[in-house]
Design an enzyme around this catalytic site. Structure first.
Site, PDB file in Angstrom:
ATOM      1  N   ASN A  45       0.842  -1.194   0.000  1.00  0.00           N
ATOM      2  CA  ASN A  45       0.000   0.000   0.000  1.00  0.00           C
ATOM      3  C   ASN A  45       0.881   1.250   0.000  1.00  0.00           C
ATOM      4  O   ASN A  45       1.967   1.265   0.579  1.00  0.00           O
ATOM      5  CB  ASN A  45      -1.008  -0.009   1.150  1.00  0.00           C
ATOM      6  CG  ASN A  45      -0.423  -0.289   2.522  1.00  0.00           C
ATOM      7  OD1 ASN A  45       0.620  -0.902   2.650  1.00  0.00           O
ATOM      8  ND2 ASN A  45      -1.112   0.154   3.554  1.00  0.00           N
ATOM      9  N   GLU A  47       0.354   5.347   0.617  1.00  0.00           N
ATOM     10  CA  GLU A  47      -0.568   6.383   1.058  1.00  0.00           C
ATOM     11  C   GLU A  47      -0.161   7.761   0.546  1.00  0.00           C
ATOM     12  O   GLU A  47       0.973   7.957   0.115  1.00  0.00           O
ATOM     13  CB  GLU A  47      -0.628   6.398   2.589  1.00  0.00           C
ATOM     14  CG  GLU A  47      -1.197   5.112   3.147  1.00  0.00           C
ATOM     15  CD  GLU A  47      -1.239   5.077   4.662  1.00  0.00           C
ATOM     16  OE1 GLU A  47      -1.917   4.195   5.193  1.00  0.00           O
ATOM     17  OE2 GLU A  47      -0.592   5.925   5.309  1.00  0.00           O
ATOM     18  N   CYS A  56      -4.101   0.526  -2.482  1.00  0.00           N
ATOM     19  CA  CYS A  56      -3.887  -0.662  -1.668  1.00  0.00           C
ATOM     20  C   CYS A  56      -2.844  -1.576  -2.311  1.00  0.00           C
ATOM     21  O   CYS A  56      -2.566  -1.498  -3.507  1.00  0.00           O
ATOM     22  CB  CYS A  56      -5.191  -1.438  -1.514  1.00  0.00           C
ATOM     23  SG  CYS A  56      -6.544  -0.497  -0.794  1.00  0.00           S
ATOM     24  N   GLU A  58      -3.107  -4.776  -2.908  1.00  0.00           N
ATOM     25  CA  GLU A  58      -3.693  -5.708  -3.870  1.00  0.00           C
ATOM     26  C   GLU A  58      -3.798  -5.056  -5.255  1.00  0.00           C
ATOM     27  O   GLU A  58      -3.486  -5.673  -6.281  1.00  0.00           O
ATOM     28  CB  GLU A  58      -5.097  -6.141  -3.420  1.00  0.00           C
ATOM     29  CG  GLU A  58      -5.116  -6.836  -2.075  1.00  0.00           C
ATOM     30  CD  GLU A  58      -5.348  -5.878  -0.909  1.00  0.00           C
ATOM     31  OE1 GLU A  58      -4.781  -4.755  -0.895  1.00  0.00           O
ATOM     32  OE2 GLU A  58      -6.103  -6.260   0.007  1.00  0.00           O
ATOM     33  N   CYS A  87     -10.126  -4.694   0.915  1.00  0.00           N
ATOM     34  CA  CYS A  87     -11.244  -3.754   0.941  1.00  0.00           C
ATOM     35  C   CYS A  87     -12.168  -4.004  -0.254  1.00  0.00           C
ATOM     36  O   CYS A  87     -11.837  -4.747  -1.176  1.00  0.00           O
ATOM     37  CB  CYS A  87     -10.721  -2.318   0.937  1.00  0.00           C
ATOM     38  SG  CYS A  87     -10.162  -1.726  -0.684  1.00  0.00           S
ATOM     39  N   CYS A  90     -10.701  -3.234  -3.810  1.00  0.00           N
ATOM     40  CA  CYS A  90      -9.786  -4.280  -4.300  1.00  0.00           C
ATOM     41  C   CYS A  90     -10.554  -5.532  -4.699  1.00  0.00           C
ATOM     42  O   CYS A  90     -10.252  -6.153  -5.718  1.00  0.00           O
ATOM     43  CB  CYS A  90      -8.740  -4.605  -3.249  1.00  0.00           C
ATOM     44  SG  CYS A  90      -7.528  -3.282  -3.063  1.00  0.00           S
TER      45      CYS A  90
HETATM   46 ZN    ZN Z   1      -7.994  -2.310  -1.079  1.00  0.00          ZN
END
Ligand code: ZN
Length: 134
Positions: A45, A47, A56, A58, A87, A90
């Protein structure tokens, strides 16, 4: 092609989590995506101070794979401190390519917390076939 075990995929996800850029959440995530040809794509991930550009692990792995011509995936391992689950965003983007892929959730110590499928994580998902169904 050498078969990649769930534990090998989990280990790759854990290693990828160490590259996470997480100054705000401090929640490191690593992902390892297994393409149909046996290639493993990893991601972490990343940010942003403005938050919405955050991506993310994934999706990082998926975008790397798709940008190199892969469209078919058999499994993804996701590593977090607590074996967290992908999430919704994803789940949706992974579903676009391989709704039946296996999903392996591991903690950062390598303890696999759950092995499931994307279809179980996103039941009755919406995919490309829905746009072309008559
Ligand atoms: Zn995600």
């Amino acid at each position: 092609m050498t078969a990649v075990s769930d534990q090998q995929l989990a280990t790759a996800a854990i290693a990828a989590s160490q590259h996470a850029y997480i100054p705000y959440s401090r929640y490191a995530v690593g992902a390892a995506l297994l393409a149909g040809d046996g290639t493993v794509y990893t991601g972490c991930n990343v940010e942003s101070a403005s938050f919405s550009p955050t991506i993310c692990a994934e999706r990082t792995a998926l975008v790397k794979a798709v940008s190199e011509g892969r469209r078919n995936f058999t499994a993804v391992a996701v590593a977090t401190r607590d074996g967290g689950s992908p999430c919704g965003v994803c789940r949706q983007l992974l579903y676009e390519f391989s709704p039946s892929m296996r999903v392996i959730l591991t903690d950062l110590d390598g303890n696999v917390r759950l092995t499931t499928t994307l279809a179980d994580l996103l039941p009755h998902g919406f995919g490309p076939f829905d746009l072309y169904a008559e």
